[in-house]
Design a protein around this motif. Structure first.
Motif, PDB file in Angstrom:
ATOM      1  N   GLU A 159      31.349   4.313  23.602  1.00  0.00           N
ATOM      2  CA  GLU A 159      29.931   4.407  23.272  1.00  0.00           C
ATOM      3  C   GLU A 159      29.243   3.070  23.479  1.00  0.00           C
ATOM      4  N   LYS A 163      26.274   2.589  26.243  1.00  0.00           N
ATOM      5  CA  LYS A 163      24.892   2.261  25.887  1.00  0.00           C
ATOM      6  C   LYS A 163      24.485   0.906  26.450  1.00  0.00           C
ATOM      7  N   TRP A 201      20.182   7.981  36.292  1.00  0.00           N
ATOM      8  CA  TRP A 201      19.629   7.543  35.016  1.00  0.00           C
ATOM      9  C   TRP A 201      19.350   8.724  34.096  1.00  0.00           C
ATOM     10  N   LEU A 202      18.773   9.797  34.650  1.00  0.00           N
ATOM     11  CA  LEU A 202      18.470  10.977  33.825  1.00  0.00           C
ATOM     12  C   LEU A 202      19.754  11.610  33.288  1.00  0.00           C
ATOM     13  N   LEU A 203      20.789  11.644  34.099  1.00  0.00           N
ATOM     14  CA  LEU A 203      22.045  12.237  33.643  1.00  0.00           C
ATOM     15  C   LEU A 203      22.653  11.421  32.507  1.00  0.00           C
ATOM     16  N   TYR A 205      20.940   9.495  30.513  1.00  0.00           N
ATOM     17  CA  TYR A 205      20.023   9.649  29.372  1.00  0.00           C
ATOM     18  C   TYR A 205      20.367  10.909  28.579  1.00  0.00           C
ATOM     19  N   ILE A 206      20.604  12.008  29.309  1.00  0.00           N
ATOM     20  CA  ILE A 206      20.937  13.256  28.622  1.00  0.00           C
ATOM     21  C   ILE A 206      22.292  13.129  27.931  1.00  0.00           C
ATOM     22  N   TYR A 209      21.594  10.942  24.698  1.00  0.00           N
ATOM     23  CA  TYR A 209      20.661  11.418  23.673  1.00  0.00           C
ATOM     24  C   TYR A 209      20.761  12.901  23.380  1.00  0.00           C
ATOM     25  N   ALA A 210      21.320  13.694  24.253  1.00  0.00           N
ATOM     26  CA  ALA A 210      21.388  15.146  24.013  1.00  0.00           C
ATOM     27  C   ALA A 210      22.592  15.743  24.731  1.00  0.00           C
ATOM     28  N   ARG A 211      23.766  15.135  24.499  1.00  0.00           N
ATOM     29  CA  ARG A 211      24.925  15.618  25.247  1.00  0.00           C
ATOM     30  C   ARG A 211      25.390  16.963  24.721  1.00  0.00           C
ATOM     31  N   PRO A 212      26.046  17.769  25.584  1.00  0.00           N
ATOM     32  CA  PRO A 212      26.601  19.054  25.119  1.00  0.00           C
ATOM     33  C   PRO A 212      27.688  18.800  24.071  1.00  0.00           C
ATOM     34  N   ARG A 213      27.777  19.702  23.090  1.00  0.00           N
ATOM     35  CA  ARG A 213      28.785  19.558  22.052  1.00  0.00           C
ATOM     36  C   ARG A 213      30.187  19.822  22.585  1.00  0.00           C
ATOM     37  N   LEU A 221      29.646  16.155  32.639  1.00  0.00           N
ATOM     38  CA  LEU A 221      28.322  15.532  32.809  1.00  0.00           C
ATOM     39  C   LEU A 221      28.482  14.047  33.131  1.00  0.00           C
TER      40      LEU A 221
ATOM     41  N   SER B  86      17.078  20.513  21.685  1.00  0.00           N
ATOM     42  CA  SER B  86      17.758  19.641  22.639  1.00  0.00           C
ATOM     43  C   SER B  86      18.226  20.434  23.858  1.00  0.00           C
ATOM     44  N   GLN B  90      17.855  19.285  27.624  1.00  0.00           N
ATOM     45  CA  GLN B  90      19.001  19.245  28.550  1.00  0.00           C
ATOM     46  C   GLN B  90      18.671  19.966  29.849  1.00  0.00           C
ATOM     47  N   VAL B  93      15.777  18.218  31.938  1.00  0.00           N
ATOM     48  CA  VAL B  93      16.187  16.979  32.607  1.00  0.00           C
ATOM     49  C   VAL B  93      17.185  17.264  33.717  1.00  0.00           C
ATOM     50  N   LEU B  94      18.178  18.109  33.405  1.00  0.00           N
ATOM     51  CA  LEU B  94      19.192  18.409  34.428  1.00  0.00           C
ATOM     52  C   LEU B  94      18.566  19.162  35.599  1.00  0.00           C
ATOM     53  N   ALA B 283      19.795   1.449  21.282  1.00  0.00           N
ATOM     54  CA  ALA B 283      21.214   1.185  21.485  1.00  0.00           C
ATOM     55  C   ALA B 283      21.703   0.102  20.527  1.00  0.00           C
TER      56      ALA B 283
END
Lengths: 251, 306
Positions: A159, A163, A201-203, A205-206, A209-213, A221, B86, B90, B93-94, B283
């Motif tokens: 992490e 970051k 960058w967008l990937l 960022y996701i 900040y909002a990654r899949p569980r 990803l 979210s 997701q 953005v994706l 961060a």
């Protein structure tokens, strides 16, 4: 390359190499060695620019010196923040590689940069990106190791690397936008390099900040983001409109 | 007003149907697919995309007003709840990233395709909803809200709608004077007359220089145009882009840019700086909080910060 500079680079490369080897067992001693090498390298870089009365990188060899300084500095800073002994070894090893590229091919040192790259913005822009590539690559590697072992022992370090790398990536993009405004008159031109940098960058960022569980989806990803990052650096010439790209420097 | 909720982890029964409450990943993918299909259809049916400033700025403000209004008035509607989740972020953005990648592989400039515009607008709407939701549920100090990465990105995407530059790349021949720029449609008049008096290439540094004579209202000025050193005349910016061989030596390739609205551009720059600062602060804050908790619990490294 002058004799003084060559001797200095040999000394610095030797210090970094010893720091890389000692890093895991004697982290504190290695960190002092790394710091001393950085100071010596900074003196060497100063010996190029101060007599020439300029701060714009004119030759390709100068940029690799800046890369070595940036990588070693980043490794030292991360070690101080995280006290992970292997950080010294990895970053010192990368710094040695940059120095070796100059020492093994001294004739390339005075190869002239393309005019578009002879700018004050070049060094901070490229160093930010290069450091971010390194950190994001390490973060992805550690995530894969954790996933394979089905453990979370490296999660904290991953992490932190992720970051920090993402922050440097963002900084590199902002510096690039400022440079583009000065050089081309536009902050953003949807050039190939800029587009793919934005995709990566967008990937990231996701992911942050909002990654899949789901762990598998999250790792996928991260791997796709790394692939986009590497494609941005090495694969753009394969695209159909690559010859029109502003980042392909030529006549 | 509901918090940002992640529905991807919810367990749905096997009887869950599409568009049944609450919306999740399937619905997000369907919305994105529909936008892409509509974009491709519009690209075939409509003339080439030519939306420019101030239409883009007007549309951005209208979108902002509608999103805030809908958030306040219809906050419990299933669509609004979904857009604040979210999962929506997701998929938006994706989907935007995938559209950019696909257009790049096809050799199409993003700003010339309707699919890109629709995905951009969808992403902007999702970011606006997330920012409004974050504004209504401030759990930290105001400064950290302003530096929140999603808010900062929303500002950047919003500011991009104020893009007002028009650029044209022109080949200047030596000793040739012109005061108009030839385009595919109508010629663009310049407020000055420009002449390329000489073009030099420095063999040592590789630097190339255009010696220009700029004449306006009876006054003349000798200008040296180099790479990374543009020349500015009122709302016009001249940038040295390259050169090309010709019968008389070398022709200079200069980019002419007309940017009457400088203030929105500075706003875009400040928004970009807020993005970088927001991400760095988020961060650092999370990293140092984590280190503080790691020091309090030295035997455990599995510390998750929500």
């Amino acid at each position: 390359m002058t004799n003084f500079l060559q001797v200095m680079l040999f000394c610095v490369a030797g210090m970094f190499a010893v720091a890389a080897v000692l890093g895991y067992w004697r982290a504190r001693a290695a960190s002092y060695l790394l710091l001393a090498g950085m100071v010596l390298l900074a003196v060497g870089i100063g010996s190029i620019y101060i007599p020439a009365h300029r701060w714009v990188p004119l030759y390709k060899g100068e940029t690799t010196l800046w890369f070595a300084l940036a990588v070693s500095g980043c490794g030292y800073a991360l070690f101080k923040l995280n006290t992970r002994s292997w950080l010294i070894g990895i970053f010192a090893a990368f710094a040695v590689l940059f120095l070796l590229s100059n020492l093994l091919h001294p004739e390339r040192f005075f190869a002239i940069q393309p005019p578009a790259l002879q700018s004050m913005w070049f060094v901070p822009h490229v160093c930010s990106y290069m450091l971010s590539y390194l950190l994001l690559l390490l973060a992805t590697l550690f995530s894969c190791i954790d996933y394979k072992r089905k453990m979370s022992t490296l999660q904290f370090t991953t992490e932190a690397l992720l970051k920090t790398g993402f922050g440097l990536f963002s900084l590199g993009m902002v510096i690039g936008m400022l440079w583009a405004k000065e050089a081309w008159g536009n902050y953003w031109t949807w050039d190939l390099k800029e587009t793919w940098a934005l995709v990566a960058w967008l990937l990231y960022y996701i992911y942050i900040y909002a990654r899949p569980r789901n762990k598998t989806a999250a790792l996928l990803l991260l791997l796709v983001a790394l692939c986009c990052l590497l494609f941005c650096k090495f694969g753009l010439h394969l695209l159909p409109q690559a010859p029109q790209s502003l980042h392909i420097y030529g006549h | 007003m509901p918090n940002c909720t992640d529905f991807s982890n919810m367990h749905f029964s096997h009887t869950h149907k599409l568009w049944q409450r609450p919306w999740g990943l399937s619905e997000g993918v369907c919305i994105l697919g529909a936008l892409l299909c509509v974009g491709v259809l519009l690209q075939q049916l409509l003339p080439p995309l030519a939306i420019q400033f101030p239409t883009t700025a007007f549309a951005a403000f209208l979108l902002l007003a509608c999103c805030i209004g809908v958030c306040i008035v219809a906050h419990d509607r299933v669509g609004v709840v979904f857009l604040c989740s979210s999962v929506a972020l997701q998929t938006a953005v994706l989907g935007f990233a995938a559209t950019l990648a696909l257009l790049s592989f096809m050799g199409i400039s993003p700003t010339q395709h309707y699919s890109f515009v629709l995905c951009y607008l969808y992403l902007l709407v999702v970011l606006l909803f997330h920012s409004t939701d974050a504004a209504m549920h401030i759990k930290t100090r105001w400064i950290f809200f302003c530096l929140h990465a999603t808010v900062a990105i929303m500002l950047l995407f919003f500011a991009a709608a104020f893009h007002s530059e028009q650029t044209l790349r022109v080949r200047l021949q030596p000793q040739h004077t012109t005061n108009t720029l030839q385009t595919q449609t109508d010629p663009i008049p310049l407020p000055f007359t420009i002449t390329l008096t000489r073009f030099d290439i420095d063999s040592h540094s590789g630097q190339y220089t255009s010696h220009l004579r700029i004449a306006s209202l009876g006054e003349e000025e000798e200008v040296l145009l180099q790479v990374n050193k543009p020349y500015r005349f009122e709302d016009w910016t001249l940038t040295q882009m390259g050169y090309a061989p010709s019968a008389s030596g070398y022709d200079s390739i200069v980019e002419f840019q007309y940017a009457p609205m400088q203030l929105p551009l500075r706003f875009a720059l400040r928004a970009a700086l807020v993005v970088a600062l927001g991400i760095a602060c988020s961060a650092c804050r999370k990293h140092f909080l984590r280190r503080k908790k790691a020091k309090q619990h030295p035997y455990s490294e599995k510390i998750l910060i929500s």
